[in-house]
Scaffold this motif. Structure first.
Motif, short mmCIF file in Angstrom:
data_model
loop_
_atom_site.label_atom_id
_atom_site.label_comp_id
_atom_site.label_asym_id
_atom_site.label_seq_id
_atom_site.Cartn_x
_atom_site.Cartn_y
_atom_site.Cartn_z
N MET A 151 0.83 -1.21 0.00
CA MET A 151 0.00 0.00 0.00
C MET A 151 0.86 1.26 0.00
N ARG A 152 2.01 1.21 0.66
CA ARG A 152 2.95 2.35 0.57
C ARG A 152 3.42 2.52 -0.86
N ASN A 153 3.62 1.40 -1.54
CA ASN A 153 4.07 1.46 -2.93
C ASN A 153 3.00 2.04 -3.85
N PHE A 154 1.71 1.84 -3.50
CA PHE A 154 0.64 2.48 -4.27
C PHE A 154 0.84 3.99 -4.30
N VAL A 155 1.38 4.52 -3.20
CA VAL A 155 1.51 5.98 -3.05
C VAL A 155 2.84 6.47 -3.61
N SER A 156 3.94 5.81 -3.25
CA SER A 156 5.26 6.35 -3.57
C SER A 156 6.00 5.57 -4.66
N GLY A 157 5.40 4.49 -5.16
CA GLY A 157 6.05 3.71 -6.21
C GLY A 157 5.83 4.30 -7.59
N PRO A 158 6.83 4.21 -8.50
CA PRO A 158 6.68 4.72 -9.87
C PRO A 158 5.81 3.78 -10.69
N VAL A 473 -9.91 17.89 7.23
CA VAL A 473 -10.50 17.19 8.38
C VAL A 473 -11.62 16.23 7.97
N PRO A 474 -12.59 16.64 7.14
CA PRO A 474 -13.61 15.66 6.73
C PRO A 474 -13.02 14.47 5.98
N GLN A 475 -11.93 14.68 5.23
CA GLN A 475 -11.32 13.57 4.51
C GLN A 475 -10.67 12.57 5.47
N TYR A 476 -10.05 13.06 6.54
CA TYR A 476 -9.53 12.15 7.56
C TYR A 476 -10.66 11.30 8.13
N PHE A 477 -11.78 11.95 8.41
CA PHE A 477 -12.91 11.22 9.00
C PHE A 477 -13.50 10.21 8.02
N ILE A 478 -13.68 10.61 6.77
CA ILE A 478 -14.25 9.71 5.76
C ILE A 478 -13.38 8.47 5.60
N ASN A 479 -12.08 8.67 5.46
CA ASN A 479 -11.17 7.53 5.30
C ASN A 479 -11.20 6.61 6.51
N ASP A 480 -11.27 7.20 7.70
CA ASP A 480 -11.34 6.41 8.92
C ASP A 480 -12.66 5.66 9.01
N PHE A 527 -5.81 7.62 1.90
CA PHE A 527 -6.47 6.48 2.53
C PHE A 527 -5.47 5.36 2.77
N TYR A 528 -4.63 5.08 1.78
CA TYR A 528 -3.64 4.00 1.92
C TYR A 528 -2.56 4.36 2.93
N ARG A 529 -2.19 5.63 2.98
CA ARG A 529 -1.23 6.06 4.00
C ARG A 529 -1.76 5.78 5.40
N GLY A 530 -3.06 5.93 5.56
CA GLY A 530 -3.68 5.77 6.87
C GLY A 530 -3.93 4.34 7.27
N MET A 531 -3.55 3.37 6.44
CA MET A 531 -3.74 1.97 6.81
C MET A 531 -2.77 1.52 7.90
N SER A 536 -2.34 6.60 11.09
CA SER A 536 -3.75 6.43 10.74
C SER A 536 -4.46 7.77 10.55
N ASN A 537 -5.55 7.74 9.80
CA ASN A 537 -6.39 8.92 9.64
C ASN A 537 -7.04 9.30 10.96
N THR A 538 -7.28 8.32 11.82
CA THR A 538 -7.80 8.60 13.15
C THR A 538 -6.84 9.51 13.90
N LYS A 539 -5.58 9.16 13.87
CA LYS A 539 -4.55 9.93 14.56
C LYS A 539 -4.47 11.36 14.01
N LYS A 540 -4.53 11.49 12.68
CA LYS A 540 -4.45 12.83 12.08
C LYS A 540 -5.67 13.66 12.44
N PHE A 541 -6.84 13.03 12.45
CA PHE A 541 -8.07 13.73 12.82
C PHE A 541 -7.95 14.27 14.24
N LEU A 542 -7.55 13.41 15.18
CA LEU A 542 -7.47 13.83 16.58
C LEU A 542 -6.44 14.93 16.77
N SER A 543 -5.30 14.82 16.10
CA SER A 543 -4.25 15.82 16.29
C SER A 543 -4.69 17.19 15.81
N GLU A 544 -5.49 17.25 14.74
CA GLU A 544 -6.01 18.54 14.26
C GLU A 544 -7.03 19.12 15.24
#
Length: 648
Positions: A151-158, A473-480, A527-531, A536-544
């Motif tokens: 899933m990391r490769n989905f994001v950062s792989g060529p 913020v809504p995107q963090y919540f949706i992904n979570d 979304f894949y970063r938050g897996m 996690s997207n949960t963590k990003k949501f709470l930190s904001e």
């Protein structure tokens, strides 16, 4: 036969009956005393055995920390550790940590927690006896790591060819290549092409969807080891809340009136700039354009207009003054450290910079490199990004908050020397990031001439901050929520894609650029970063959200935010030198995970629940302007998305 003693002792039957009643009454007490003594002995035995288990685990953890120290020291030693020999790899550290945590959790899971009298010992056992992915058996854990790598490769792989042939150009990664292309794109067709190209690349032969399905299966298995019937209880493990998702959703609805006004204004800008997007005046914004909006939050050539777009109202450029005043990244680091010293927190000595501060190489981390804190108690260390700009200056303040947190919590026993819940430390860091970016703080650093911007400049800055925060913020919540609803079985495999777009419609007013079906799988790259539970997207949501709550509290107690006073708005609060704010921050940091996160947040906020109040008060001037501007443009906030996902 000897004579029997005279039991009557000359007492009347009345007194004999009274004594008998008293003796009978004492029997339960005597029995309870015996039981209590036995229970006390059991508790002491349980505590002694538990401490022995934890002492052994702490010794093993110290070995792992020593391995991390060797890795850090090798970073500037051309592959050789100054301590001698070859430093271990990150993979070795990860596997040693996994084996320790897995075995420790198995040992602690049989400890009768209620029998432990020491509250800190109980807390350690509760924290260490339940795990997320590290609770999986070795074979499943290895598979989970492989899936996360995929899933990391989905994001950062060529992986992406945006043209018919890849023979003349190398394939691109979603991040940073396509994100940067989208940021600079001028044509709607290019945005749509990039959007489809990436999804085609990762969904070839249903790769993305099948990877996600396999990963969810492992998350469910991990939950069963914790005894959780509902898998999301393990995903939300250290939030220790019966229905944490409902609390997050309540915050989204709390800030929704502000989001709807911003969405309506941005939708109008989309209609003007991208007529081919066919955006309806009461409709949703198509996903490729919303992605571009998010990428352009601080881009100087964004397609959307700020409230006051004329040149005289643009934000002052601080890059040249940063170079003149702070000169080097090292000086920025020390200025950021001074912020915490002004609050009464730890002084960072020159000895620390000599021994435990390392500069990243210029080719590391790419254009958006981020400084890193290393934790190997009794020491902590810093690797800092060498780039010198406004964004990096704010980020290093956040990194120094993490450094301070590590210095305080290293005094706690293993298992409690961490944040009370994921995102808590980032929320504390967010407060200093916000303060360091204000005109008031930049004036203190002699970077700006004045301690406040003009009203027009201030509104433009708030608008940029709003795009950065309110759209994310809504995107963090949706992904979570999508992940958790799948985990808990509320969304079936055949419903994945359409359920995802229903969430985008409901909470963000976003829709796909064309008709899609349940056979597709369209979540975005974040979304894949938050897996990974660690990002996690949960963590990003709470930190904001919690970050703005903390910021409001620090600003109130420092006297730098005075509701109703135009000279002291929340968005220009710099709580530098506030010992009161420092006392709050220090107390929370010192507690680590020894208390429930709600107990710790209450120290600063006086509240025990997440709230959107901090965000709403911070962006209050923007909210007022948006409502007035939308009314002038005859724009109605809200949306009705087209039904662009069909079941097949």
């Amino acid at each position: 036969m000897p004579s029997q003693p005279n039991m009557n002792l000359g007492l009347s039957p009345k007194y004999l009956r009274l004594i008998l009643v008293m003796v009978m009454a004492l029997i339960p007490t005597l029995v309870d005393c015996s039981i209590n003594k036995a229970n006390s002995n059991h508790s002491a035995n349980y505590e002694a055995s538990t401490r022995e288990i934890l002492d052994i685990a702490t010794g093993r953890m110290q070995t792992i920390w020593n391995m991390k120290q060797r890795i850090f020291l090798q970073l500037t030693s051309k592959g050789k550790s100054p301590l001698g020999g070859q430093a271990p790899s990150k993979q070795e550290v990860e596997m040693e940590t996994y084996h320790l945590m897995y075995e420790l959790a198995a040992n602690l899971s049989v400890v009768p927690v209620k029998e432990l009298e020491d509250p800190l010992l109980r807390r350690r056992v509760q924290r260490l006896s339940k795990l997320q992915l590290q609770g999986l058996r070795p074979r499943n854990y290895e598979q989970a790591k492989d899936l996360m790598r995929a899933m990391r490769n989905f994001v950062s792989g060529p992986l992406v060819c945006t043209f018919e042939e890849c023979t003349t150009r190398r394939p691109l990664a979603m991040y940073p290549h396509i994100v940067n292309k989208n940021m600079r794109a001028k044509h709607y067709e290019d945005l749509v092409l990039n959007w489809f190209s990436w999804r085609r690349a990762i969904n070839d032969k249903d790769t993305a969807k099948s990877t996600f399905i396999d990963y969810v299966r492992l998350l469910r298995i991990a939950a069963t080891y914790n005894g959780h019937v509902t898998p999301s209880r393990t995903w939300y493990l250290h939030y220790d809340t019966e229905n944490f998702q409902a609390e997050m959703e309540a915050v989204v609805w709390e800030i929704m009136p502000l989001y709807r006004e911003l969405h309506a204004y941005l939708r109008h800008e989309v209609q003007v700039t991208y007529p081919k997007a066919d955006t309806k005046s009461d409709g949703a914004i198509v996903a490729p354009v919303m992605d571009q909006i998010l990428s352009q939050d601080w881009y100087p050539h964004q397609f959307f207009r700020t409230p006051h777009p004329s040149r005289q109202h643009q934000l002052p450029s601080v890059h040249r003054r940063l170079e003149e005043v702070l000169v080097t990244p090292v000086k920025i680091n020390k200025k950021a450290a001074e912020f915490f010293e002004s609050l009464g927190l730890n002084h960072i000595s020159d000895g620390f910079y000599d021994r435990y501060s390392r500069r990243m190489n210029d080719d590391e981390g790419g254009p958006d490199c981020k400084s890193q804190v290393y934790y190997f108690p009794p020491d902590v260390a810093l690797r800092y990004c060498p780039k010198l700009d406004y964004k990096k200056m704010m980020q290093i303040h956040g990194t120094m908050a993490e450094l301070q947190y590590n210095i305080y919590k290293r005094n706690l026993p293993f298992g409690l020397d961490t944040e009370p819940c994921p995102g808590f430390g980032s929320a504390l860091a967010e407060t200093v990031v916000l303060a360091s970016g204000t005109a008031r703080h930049l004036h203190r650093l002699h970077i700006l001439l004045n301690e406040s911007l003009t009203e027009e400049q201030s509104l433009n800055r708030l608008f940029r901050m709003g795009v950065h925060t309110l759209v994310a913020v809504p995107q963090y919540f949706i992904n979570d929520k999508f992940l958790v609803d799948v985990m808990d079985g509320r969304i079936g495999v055949k419903e994945y894609n359409c359920a995802y777009w229903r969430l985008q419609d409901k909470f963000a007013g976003v829709q796909p650029p064309a008709l899609h079906s349940s056979k597709d799988f369209d979540p975005d790259f974040k979304f894949y970063r938050g897996m990974n539970p660690e990002t996690s997207n949960t963590k990003k949501f709470l930190s904001e959200i919690l970050g703005f709550q903390f910021y409001r509290s620090f600003c109130l107690v420092s006297g730098q935010y005075k509701p109703g006073d135009a000279k002291f708005p929340l968005h220009n609060c710099d709580f530098y030198d506030s010992k009161e704010a420092g006392d709050m921050m220090r107390e929370m940091m010192q507690l680590g995970a020894s208390r429930h996160w709600r107990d710790v947040m209450e120290i600063a906020t006086g509240e025990r629940k997440l709230s959107g109040r901090g965000i709403l008060e911070y962006f209050a001037p923007l909210f007022t302007w948006l409502k007035e501007r939308n009314k002038q443009l005859d724009i109605e906030p809200g949306w009705d998305a087209d039904d662009l996902c069909r079941k097949e």
